[in-house]
Design a protein around this motif. Structure first.
Motif, PDB file in Angstrom:
ATOM      1  N   TRP A 357       0.854  -1.197   0.000  1.00 19.32           N
ATOM      2  CA  TRP A 357       0.000   0.000   0.000  1.00 19.32           C
ATOM      3  C   TRP A 357       0.887   1.243   0.000  1.00 19.32           C
ATOM      4  O   TRP A 357       1.402   1.654   1.032  1.00 19.32           O
ATOM      5  CB  TRP A 357      -0.905  -0.019   1.223  1.00 19.32           C
ATOM      6  CG  TRP A 357      -2.065   0.949   1.151  1.00 19.32           C
ATOM      7  CD1 TRP A 357      -2.279   1.915   0.215  1.00 19.32           C
ATOM      8  CD2 TRP A 357      -3.162   1.023   2.069  1.00 19.32           C
ATOM      9  NE1 TRP A 357      -3.434   2.597   0.480  1.00 19.32           N
ATOM     10  CE2 TRP A 357      -4.014   2.067   1.614  1.00 19.32           C
ATOM     11  CE3 TRP A 357      -3.512   0.321   3.215  1.00 19.32           C
ATOM     12  CZ2 TRP A 357      -5.183   2.420   2.291  1.00 19.32           C
ATOM     13  CZ3 TRP A 357      -4.674   0.666   3.888  1.00 19.32           C
ATOM     14  CH2 TRP A 357      -5.493   1.702   3.418  1.00 19.32           C
ATOM     15  N   TYR A 358       1.101   1.808  -1.152  1.00 19.38           N
ATOM     16  CA  TYR A 358       1.943   3.003  -1.275  1.00 19.38           C
ATOM     17  C   TYR A 358       1.068   4.204  -1.603  1.00 19.38           C
ATOM     18  O   TYR A 358      -0.081   4.084  -2.017  1.00 19.38           O
ATOM     19  CB  TYR A 358       3.015   2.801  -2.354  1.00 19.38           C
ATOM     20  CG  TYR A 358       2.480   2.517  -3.737  1.00 19.38           C
ATOM     21  CD1 TYR A 358       2.176   3.553  -4.621  1.00 19.38           C
ATOM     22  CD2 TYR A 358       2.276   1.209  -4.176  1.00 19.38           C
ATOM     23  CE1 TYR A 358       1.679   3.290  -5.890  1.00 19.38           C
ATOM     24  CE2 TYR A 358       1.774   0.936  -5.438  1.00 19.38           C
ATOM     25  CZ  TYR A 358       1.482   1.989  -6.289  1.00 19.38           C
ATOM     26  OH  TYR A 358       0.981   1.732  -7.540  1.00 19.38           O
ATOM     27  N   ILE A 387      -2.044  -5.778   2.620  1.00 19.56           N
ATOM     28  CA  ILE A 387      -2.769  -4.516   2.807  1.00 19.56           C
ATOM     29  C   ILE A 387      -2.872  -4.292   4.305  1.00 19.56           C
ATOM     30  O   ILE A 387      -3.619  -4.975   5.000  1.00 19.56           O
ATOM     31  CB  ILE A 387      -4.173  -4.571   2.162  1.00 19.56           C
ATOM     32  CG1 ILE A 387      -4.062  -4.846   0.659  1.00 19.56           C
ATOM     33  CG2 ILE A 387      -4.922  -3.280   2.411  1.00 19.56           C
ATOM     34  CD1 ILE A 387      -5.400  -5.041  -0.028  1.00 19.56           C
ATOM     35  N   PRO A 390      -1.980   2.294   6.121  1.00 18.67           N
ATOM     36  CA  PRO A 390      -2.116   3.218   4.992  1.00 18.67           C
ATOM     37  C   PRO A 390      -0.870   4.086   4.855  1.00 18.67           C
ATOM     38  O   PRO A 390      -0.143   4.297   5.832  1.00 18.67           O
ATOM     39  CB  PRO A 390      -3.338   4.062   5.373  1.00 18.67           C
ATOM     40  CG  PRO A 390      -3.391   4.005   6.865  1.00 18.67           C
ATOM     41  CD  PRO A 390      -2.880   2.645   7.235  1.00 18.67           C
ATOM     42  N   SER A 397      -4.266   8.130   7.639  1.00 21.66           N
ATOM     43  CA  SER A 397      -3.163   7.719   8.506  1.00 21.66           C
ATOM     44  C   SER A 397      -2.908   8.714   9.625  1.00 21.66           C
ATOM     45  O   SER A 397      -2.309   8.356  10.654  1.00 21.66           O
ATOM     46  CB  SER A 397      -1.889   7.518   7.675  1.00 21.66           C
ATOM     47  OG  SER A 397      -1.424   8.759   7.181  1.00 21.66           O
ATOM     48  N   TRP A 418     -10.409   5.177   2.251  1.00 19.08           N
ATOM     49  CA  TRP A 418      -9.283   4.313   1.898  1.00 19.08           C
ATOM     50  C   TRP A 418      -9.355   3.725   0.490  1.00 19.08           C
ATOM     51  O   TRP A 418      -8.337   3.398  -0.108  1.00 19.08           O
ATOM     52  CB  TRP A 418      -9.160   3.157   2.897  1.00 19.08           C
ATOM     53  CG  TRP A 418     -10.429   2.416   3.199  1.00 19.08           C
ATOM     54  CD1 TRP A 418     -11.267   2.632   4.240  1.00 19.08           C
ATOM     55  CD2 TRP A 418     -11.016   1.340   2.440  1.00 19.08           C
ATOM     56  NE1 TRP A 418     -12.345   1.765   4.201  1.00 19.08           N
ATOM     57  CE2 TRP A 418     -12.215   0.951   3.093  1.00 19.08           C
ATOM     58  CE3 TRP A 418     -10.649   0.671   1.279  1.00 19.08           C
ATOM     59  CZ2 TRP A 418     -13.035  -0.065   2.632  1.00 19.08           C
ATOM     60  CZ3 TRP A 418     -11.474  -0.361   0.808  1.00 19.08           C
ATOM     61  CH2 TRP A 418     -12.645  -0.708   1.479  1.00 19.08           C
ATOM     62  N   SER A 421      -7.340   5.381  -2.564  1.00 15.37           N
ATOM     63  CA  SER A 421      -5.902   5.156  -2.473  1.00 15.37           C
ATOM     64  C   SER A 421      -5.535   3.732  -2.866  1.00 15.37           C
ATOM     65  O   SER A 421      -4.535   3.500  -3.554  1.00 15.37           O
ATOM     66  CB  SER A 421      -5.417   5.451  -1.054  1.00 15.37           C
ATOM     67  OG  SER A 421      -4.063   5.112  -0.895  1.00 15.37           O
ATOM     68  N   LEU A 422      -6.347   2.756  -2.431  1.00 12.72           N
ATOM     69  CA  LEU A 422      -6.056   1.363  -2.746  1.00 12.72           C
ATOM     70  C   LEU A 422      -6.365   1.016  -4.197  1.00 12.72           C
ATOM     71  O   LEU A 422      -5.767   0.092  -4.761  1.00 12.72           O
ATOM     72  CB  LEU A 422      -6.848   0.438  -1.827  1.00 12.72           C
ATOM     73  CG  LEU A 422      -6.206   0.096  -0.484  1.00 12.72           C
ATOM     74  CD1 LEU A 422      -7.164  -0.699   0.380  1.00 12.72           C
ATOM     75  CD2 LEU A 422      -4.913  -0.673  -0.687  1.00 12.72           C
ATOM     76  N   VAL A 425      -3.329   1.021  -6.383  1.00 14.05           N
ATOM     77  CA  VAL A 425      -2.444  -0.098  -6.063  1.00 14.05           C
ATOM     78  C   VAL A 425      -2.988  -1.393  -6.652  1.00 14.05           C
ATOM     79  O   VAL A 425      -2.270  -2.158  -7.317  1.00 14.05           O
ATOM     80  CB  VAL A 425      -2.282  -0.226  -4.533  1.00 14.05           C
ATOM     81  CG1 VAL A 425      -1.465  -1.470  -4.182  1.00 14.05           C
ATOM     82  CG2 VAL A 425      -1.641   1.022  -3.950  1.00 14.05           C
ATOM     83  N   TRP A 436      -3.556 -11.906  -1.890  1.00 12.73           N
ATOM     84  CA  TRP A 436      -3.649 -10.679  -1.110  1.00 12.73           C
ATOM     85  C   TRP A 436      -4.063 -11.024   0.319  1.00 12.73           C
ATOM     86  O   TRP A 436      -4.963 -11.823   0.539  1.00 12.73           O
ATOM     87  CB  TRP A 436      -4.678  -9.718  -1.721  1.00 12.73           C
ATOM     88  CG  TRP A 436      -4.262  -9.244  -3.090  1.00 12.73           C
ATOM     89  CD1 TRP A 436      -4.417  -9.900  -4.278  1.00 12.73           C
ATOM     90  CD2 TRP A 436      -3.603  -8.023  -3.383  1.00 12.73           C
ATOM     91  NE1 TRP A 436      -3.902  -9.166  -5.301  1.00 12.73           N
ATOM     92  CE2 TRP A 436      -3.399  -7.992  -4.790  1.00 12.73           C
ATOM     93  CE3 TRP A 436      -3.178  -6.932  -2.634  1.00 12.73           C
ATOM     94  CZ2 TRP A 436      -2.776  -6.934  -5.422  1.00 12.73           C
ATOM     95  CZ3 TRP A 436      -2.562  -5.867  -3.254  1.00 12.73           C
ATOM     96  CH2 TRP A 436      -2.365  -5.877  -4.635  1.00 12.73           C
ATOM     97  N   LEU A 463     -12.857  -4.167  -3.199  1.00 13.96           N
ATOM     98  CA  LEU A 463     -11.438  -4.105  -3.545  1.00 13.96           C
ATOM     99  C   LEU A 463     -11.172  -4.598  -4.966  1.00 13.96           C
ATOM    100  O   LEU A 463     -10.329  -4.039  -5.674  1.00 13.96           O
ATOM    101  CB  LEU A 463     -10.622  -4.940  -2.541  1.00 13.96           C
ATOM    102  CG  LEU A 463     -10.562  -4.397  -1.108  1.00 13.96           C
ATOM    103  CD1 LEU A 463      -9.949  -5.435  -0.177  1.00 13.96           C
ATOM    104  CD2 LEU A 463      -9.751  -3.107  -1.052  1.00 13.96           C
TER     105      LEU A 463
END
Length: 578
Positions: A357-358, A387, A390, A397, A418, A421-422, A425, A436, A463
């Motif tokens: 998770w970047y 995962i 964050p 975060s 969230w 952001s995911l 990725v 995962w 997801l």
């Protein structure tokens, strides 16, 4: 300001004597606030000449800092900060340094009357414009009960742009203020040391051919041109096997000396420094774990010594599938992806867990992960995307607690916090990463959910809503029942227990009924080397691995492989005894 090292480390009651100082040190700065090679208060204003203080709301001007008499100070005087409801930061004049040497600092500090405030001493290594590139700090003090001595372990400069060092005494106020209290500094001594670097021709010191091992010793800043360098090969029990001594052919090194008048160069007492390099091919006769100890011998005795571990393993014919893997679920991964790609096949690893998770601040990491997973796939190594926490640049975060679980993040928070952001990725990696895991290996927070099947099913739909074919897993405690009569919406369970299980407990749990179509992954957790000897740790590790293999674990993961105390590799990525 970037802090690459926080080295510290002895603070013991000490007398002013300096008999314990390094015998090969060259003093480049000393201050007792009275004399040494200069008078530190030429104008008698009680301010140490050339020292400077920072002023800010944290460190206001009204905090008194001055030279004061103290009968227990080395020369009868010291610099004292009078805490008056605030903090203070006072620094030495800039001192010229070079990346060709190591540096050591010693000083004496006395703190009294502090209840909420705290103090420390720090060395900042800076570029020519005084931008801090590297730092080393002492421990933090509140009340020292008299004078104590601070000793910094030798610091190697890691940035070639470093040219200047400053020594800072800092007092920081706490949540409540101290209206009274004093912090004093005395006998500041800063010196350079020879710098020794010992390394092999492998980034991780693991070989399949014993004849490939080459150990290099590089020295810089030594006082003798041609000291003896002694190499010694040791076995796993530290018994000497072979040794060799070579004479170094050193060359004179030059330093960049700043001409700025404000910078202390200490050229008067600077000795010439020499540098050189030599190598040795240890005569290793068989596969196994070894150490190579390297020392510098001079007329004054052994002045430098370093040891590096070496592992020679037989070439392994790997299959296209295996149960064993490494779990790199923490942020500390000492090797690059290129180095991991070379290492993993040598140690018969088929699985590797990685945090993936970047955030927006590190877009290059996504491309690195894509390339890494593609190259590992070509070597039949599966990546499991973790995962967990964050990224720091995500607003979420900043709101969550440090110990927040994955269930706290994904189920207690709104998806809008969230999921965007995911999305990036998962979109980028899910075509290459087929496995995962939600949460780290010991995060079993989802196992307590009442409608867990529905909860995980909803999360899977969110997801992987673009139809990616993936396998999703969650953490599950060994001592909790996983219902057999309900169809799971996850594909594997990472089993864990605290404290870790022994081989008998692992076998017992693995022999219990298994949920249909749900793989069981186990953790192998080596014993802590601080509390167990090598023989006990080795036996326990082998027994855990055998219990997992014999009793049909679907995945067997070494927990924290890069750990000095509990890993099979060291914090720096070199092989450990296990």
């Amino acid at each position: 300001m970037s802090c690459f090292s926080s080295l510290l480390i002895l603070a013991t009651l000490a007398s002013p004597a300096s008999e314990d100082r390094h015998v090969d040190a060259v003093e480049i700065f000393a201050c007792d606030f009275v004399k040494n090679d200069r008078n530190w208060d030429l104008n008698y204003d009680l301010w140490p000449d050339l020292w400077s203080r920072r002023r800010s709301p944290e460190w206001p001007h009204y905090v008194k800092i001055q030279i004061e008499d103290d009968s227990e100070a080395v020369a009868g005087r010291c610099m004292t900060v009078h805490v008056n409801g605030a903090g203070a930061s006072v620094s030495s004049p800039p001192i010229s340094v070079s990346d060709k040497f190591s540096y050591v600092l010693e000083a004496r500090i006395k703190a009294s009357g502090l209840k909420h405030s705290q103090t420390h001493v720090r060395v900042d290594f800076c570029d020519v414009n005084l931008n801090v590139l590297q730092s080393a700090s002492s421990e933090v003090f509140k009340d020292t009960n008299g004078w104590v001595k601070i000793h910094f372990d030798p610091v190697n400069i890691t940035n070639p742009n470093v040219e200047i060092a400053t020594i800072t005494l800092q007092v920081d106020r706490g949540e409540h203020v101290d209206l009274k209290g004093k912090v004093s500094l005395d006998d500041v001594w800063f010196a350079r040391l020879p710098r020794m670097t010992v390394h092999s021709n492998s980034p991780f010191n693991v070989y399949t051919d014993k004849n490939d091992v080459l150990v290099t010793c590089e020295l810089s800043g030594i006082l003798e041109k041609d000291p003896d360098i002694h190499f010694e090969l040791l076995d796993a029990s530290s018994h000497s096997l072979k040794d060799n001594t070579v004479q170094l052919d050193g060359h004179l090194i030059t330093e960049r000396i700043s001409k700025a008048s404000a910078i202390i160069n200490s050229t008067k007492n600077r000795h010439r420094g020499y540098a050189g390099k030599t190598q040795w091919k240890p005569p290793i006769s068989d596969y196994g774990f070894y150490r190579v100890q390297v020392s510098m011998q001079t007329a004054r005795g052994t002045l430098k010594e370093q040891t590096i571990p070496i592992a020679v393993v037989p070439p392994i014919e790997t299959s296209s599938h295996g149960e064993f893997g490494w779990s790199l679920t923490s942020d500390h991964i000492p090797l690059s992806y290129d180095q991991l790609e070379r290492l993993l096949p040598r140690v018969a690893i088929h699985w590797i867990k990685l945090p993936v998770w970047y955030g927006n601040s590190e877009p290059e990491r996504g491309e690195q992960l894509v390339l890494f997973t593609e190259r590992l796939a070509a070597k039949d190594i599966e990546v499991v995307g973790i995962i967990d926490k964050p990224p720091k640049d995500l607003e979420l975060s900043q709101r969550i607690e440090d110990d927040a679980t994955i269930a706290d993040l994904l189920s207690a928070e709104e998806p809008s916090a969230w999921l965007p952001s995911l999305d990036e990725v998962l979109t980028r990696l899910s075509l290459r990463v087929r496995w995962w895991q939600l949460g780290n290996d010991h995060d079993t927070s989802f196992s307590d959910f009442h409608d867990l099947e529905q909860e995980i099913g909803n999360l899977r739909s969110q997801l992987f809503r673009f139809g990616q074919e993936v396998n999703l897993g969650i953490g599950w405690p060994w001592n909790e029942y996983s219902p057999m009569d309900l169809e799971a919406t996850w594909d594997f369970e990472q089993r864990s227990a605290t404290p870790a299980l022994n081989e008998d407990e692992i076998a017992t749990y693995l022999q219990s009924p298994k949920r249909v179509d749900v793989a069981r992954w186990t953790l192998v957790e080596p014993l802590d080397r601080r509390y167990y000897d090598l023989e006990t740790r080795t036996q326990d590790l082998v027994q855990q691995m055998l219990a997992c293999k014999i009793n049909g674990a679907d995945g067997i993961f070494i927990s924290q492989p890069f750990d000095d105390n509990r890993g099979i590799m060291s914090d720096t990525g070199a092989p450990g005894e296990l």
